[in-house]
Scaffold this motif. Structure first.
Motif, PDB file in Angstrom:
ATOM      1  N   UNK A  52      19.122  63.570  39.312  1.00  0.00           N
ATOM      2  CA  UNK A  52      17.882  62.725  39.724  1.00  0.00           C
ATOM      3  C   UNK A  52      18.253  61.920  41.021  1.00  0.00           C
ATOM      4  N   UNK A  53      19.346  61.413  41.480  1.00  0.00           N
ATOM      5  CA  UNK A  53      19.808  60.882  42.634  1.00  0.00           C
ATOM      6  C   UNK A  53      19.760  62.012  43.794  1.00  0.00           C
ATOM      7  N   UNK A  54      20.050  63.238  43.511  1.00  0.00           N
ATOM      8  CA  UNK A  54      19.990  64.120  44.588  1.00  0.00           C
ATOM      9  C   UNK A  54      19.038  65.170  44.590  1.00  0.00           C
ATOM     10  N   UNK A  55      17.832  64.693  44.201  1.00  0.00           N
ATOM     11  CA  UNK A  55      16.683  65.559  43.877  1.00  0.00           C
ATOM     12  C   UNK A  55      15.942  65.849  45.245  1.00  0.00           C
ATOM     13  N   UNK A  56      16.053  64.681  46.226  1.00  0.00           N
ATOM     14  CA  UNK A  56      15.308  64.996  47.420  1.00  0.00           C
ATOM     15  C   UNK A  56      16.099  65.544  48.354  1.00  0.00           C
ATOM     16  N   UNK A  57      17.533  65.958  48.264  1.00  0.00           N
ATOM     17  CA  UNK A  57      18.180  66.956  48.756  1.00  0.00           C
ATOM     18  C   UNK A  57      18.069  68.214  48.550  1.00  0.00           C
ATOM     19  N   UNK A  58      17.945  68.666  47.180  1.00  0.00           N
ATOM     20  CA  UNK A  58      17.803  69.893  46.696  1.00  0.00           C
ATOM     21  C   UNK A  58      16.350  70.422  46.182  1.00  0.00           C
ATOM     22  N   UNK A  59      15.422  69.718  46.375  1.00  0.00           N
ATOM     23  CA  UNK A  59      14.328  69.858  45.615  1.00  0.00           C
ATOM     24  C   UNK A  59      13.612  71.407  45.815  1.00  0.00           C
ATOM     25  N   UNK A  60      14.065  72.107  46.834  1.00  0.00           N
ATOM     26  CA  UNK A  60      13.504  73.320  47.331  1.00  0.00           C
ATOM     27  C   UNK A  60      14.716  74.437  46.527  1.00  0.00           C
ATOM     28  N   UNK A  61      15.528  74.038  45.928  1.00  0.00           N
ATOM     29  CA  UNK A  61      16.772  74.891  45.630  1.00  0.00           C
ATOM     30  C   UNK A  61      16.662  75.474  44.107  1.00  0.00           C
ATOM     31  N   UNK A  62      16.568  76.573  43.920  1.00  0.00           N
ATOM     32  CA  UNK A  62      16.283  77.121  42.427  1.00  0.00           C
ATOM     33  C   UNK A  62      17.353  76.964  41.478  1.00  0.00           C
ATOM     34  N   UNK A  63      18.415  76.880  42.304  1.00  0.00           N
ATOM     35  CA  UNK A  63      19.661  76.493  41.236  1.00  0.00           C
ATOM     36  C   UNK A  63      19.626  75.031  40.817  1.00  0.00           C
ATOM     37  N   UNK A  64      19.233  74.217  41.723  1.00  0.00           N
ATOM     38  CA  UNK A  64      19.139  72.669  41.429  1.00  0.00           C
ATOM     39  C   UNK A  64      17.892  72.590  40.345  1.00  0.00           C
ATOM     40  N   UNK A  65      16.785  73.279  40.496  1.00  0.00           N
ATOM     41  CA  UNK A  65      15.707  72.940  39.540  1.00  0.00           C
ATOM     42  C   UNK A  65      16.082  73.316  38.322  1.00  0.00           C
ATOM     43  N   UNK A  66      16.607  74.644  37.817  1.00  0.00           N
ATOM     44  CA  UNK A  66      16.787  75.003  36.616  1.00  0.00           C
ATOM     45  C   UNK A  66      17.965  74.122  35.863  1.00  0.00           C
ATOM     46  N   UNK A  67      18.847  73.462  36.803  1.00  0.00           N
ATOM     47  CA  UNK A  67      19.786  72.767  36.051  1.00  0.00           C
ATOM     48  C   UNK A  67      19.062  71.221  35.729  1.00  0.00           C
ATOM     49  N   UNK A  68      18.373  70.836  36.536  1.00  0.00           N
ATOM     50  CA  UNK A  68      17.407  69.509  36.299  1.00  0.00           C
ATOM     51  C   UNK A  68      16.495  69.816  34.979  1.00  0.00           C
ATOM     52  N   UNK A  69      16.048  71.110  34.970  1.00  0.00           N
ATOM     53  CA  UNK A  69      15.213  71.461  34.009  1.00  0.00           C
ATOM     54  C   UNK A  69      16.184  71.331  32.397  1.00  0.00           C
ATOM     55  N   UNK A  70      17.152  71.892  32.585  1.00  0.00           N
ATOM     56  CA  UNK A  70      18.159  71.960  31.695  1.00  0.00           C
ATOM     57  C   UNK A  70      18.550  70.667  31.299  1.00  0.00           C
ATOM     58  N   UNK A  71      18.736  69.440  32.013  1.00  0.00           N
ATOM     59  CA  UNK A  71      18.963  68.354  31.611  1.00  0.00           C
ATOM     60  C   UNK A  71      17.999  67.601  31.079  1.00  0.00           C
ATOM     61  N   UNK A  72      16.711  67.934  31.360  1.00  0.00           N
ATOM     62  CA  UNK A  72      15.467  67.450  30.664  1.00  0.00           C
ATOM     63  C   UNK A  72      15.476  67.668  29.237  1.00  0.00           C
TER      64      UNK A  72
END
Length: 360
Positions: free
Chosen positions: A156-176
């Motif tokens: 969540x702290x780094x979402x602004x840096x990687x919000x368009x990165x698919x590898x970030x998005x699936x990891x954030x989805x996994x965390x939720x």
């Protein structure tokens, strides 16, 4: 003759790289491969080759400078207001390709080359930083619930840096999804379920051919079923299966995917009579599966990675229980009971193991 910006720069960089120290290294490398008895003749041959190579380089330089003259004329014909909007100068191209020496040596990088090199170095540095970050997130995810909470905060702290990165998005989805399993309040759980679906959908739109994206989107779809009416739950079931199968196509040696497919088959097998009738009215071909189908996937997961997940051995035991194979069910339950409890999922599975053991 006119010359494109990229062509001129590439030719210049190519000459600079080859005529630098690499030519000497090339000569030494050749000599080391030759026999000692013919060393003198080999050196003469190599000298001739180097002379020929220098001749070719001189010709290439001449061609390049002729092209640059054409480029200079092209640029001169451009209106002055357009030149000021970032057009690369002939000086930049000429410096990149020049063989004139100065105080800093014969192959000093031009501003164009230096800017490009810095850009490449920065891109590599950012990629390394991202890899380290994702590695840390994955390490935390594999740990206890407290680590999963920390992983969520970092993402969540780094979402602004990687919000368009698919590898970030699936990891954030996994965390939720992980946080959803930890929470008790229904509204809070639903919030995380919806977020997991949103982020994994975002990853899927950016990059489809990823087993991780399909895997966690399937899990997100499954997480949402607790908050959907029966009709939408069954519809999601079809989507979920498609994503698991696509992920298996992309990564057939992932034990977790085989476990997920086994869970899907087991869930369909365990549908109530009412749910089966409703599915038959909604779809021309309602979902069908047998306990044997489920067992096949669970056993494949165990074959790939023995003891990787307490729940997988629990479901193997459940399949044998449904088939009235109680001795086999008990053996798998005893094995599952011996596996360590790492997180909340393991704790729930352990409780089911103990409860089922009392029945066999």
């Amino acid at each position: 003759m006119s010359l494109s910006d990229n062509t001129a720069v590439n030719i210049g960089i190519g000459i600079a790289i080859f005529v630098g120290g690499n030519l000497t290294a090339f000569a030494i490398s050749l000599l080391r491969k030759r026999g000692k008895n013919s060393r003198s003749r080999e050196i003469e041959d190599l000298t001739d080759q180097i002379k020929e190579l220098k001749k070719q380089i001189d010709e290439l330089n001449k061609t390049l400078h002729d092209n640059l003259d054409g480029l200079r004329k092209d640029i001169a014909a451009i209106p002055s207001d357009r030149k000021s909007r970032g057009a690369l100068s002939v000086w930049s191209f000429k410096t990149a390709c020049s063989d004139d020496e100065d105080d800093n040596g014969p192959w000093q990088m031009s501003p164009v080359q230096e800017s490009g090199a810095n850009g490449i170095q920065k891109a590599i540095s950012n990629e390394e930083k991202k890899r380290l970050f994702y590695g840390k997130i994955d390490e935390l995810y594999a740990g206890p619930d407290e680590d999963k909470e920390n992983a969520m905060r970092m993402l969540q702290d780094n979402e602004i840096n990687y919000k368009d990165d698919w590898e970030f998005l699936w990891r954030l989805g996994r965390s939720h999804i992980s946080i959803h399993e930890m929470r008790e309040l229904v509204e809070e759980k639903k919030t995380h379920a919806l977020a997991s679906l949103r982020y994994t959908e975002g990853a899927l739109k950016i990059y489809e051919p990823s087993a991780d994206v399909h895997k966690w989107h399937a899990v997100a779809l499954g997480t949402m079923t607790d908050y959907l009416p029966t009709k939408e739950k069954i519809t999601n079931g079809f989507k979920l299966k498609d994503h698991i199968l696509r992920a298996l196509e992309l990564s057939p040696s992932d034990a977790t995917l085989h476990f997920m497919m086994g869970r899907w088959c087991y869930g369909v097998y365990m549908l109530s009579w009412v749910e089966r009738k409703l599915a038959a009215t909604l779809f021309a071909t309602p979902p069908q599966s047998t306990v044997e189908d489920a067992l096949k996937y669970f056993e494949k997961a165990e074959e790939i990675n023995r003891g990787f997940y307490k729940a997988n051995q629990l479901y193997i035991a459940k399949c044998h229980y449904e088939k009235s194979e109680y001795d086999r069910a008990r053996a798998w339950l005893v094995s599952a009971q011996s596996l360590p409890i790492v997180n909340g999922d393991d704790e729930k599975s352990h409780q089911e193991v103990v409860a089922l053991l009392a029945k066999v």
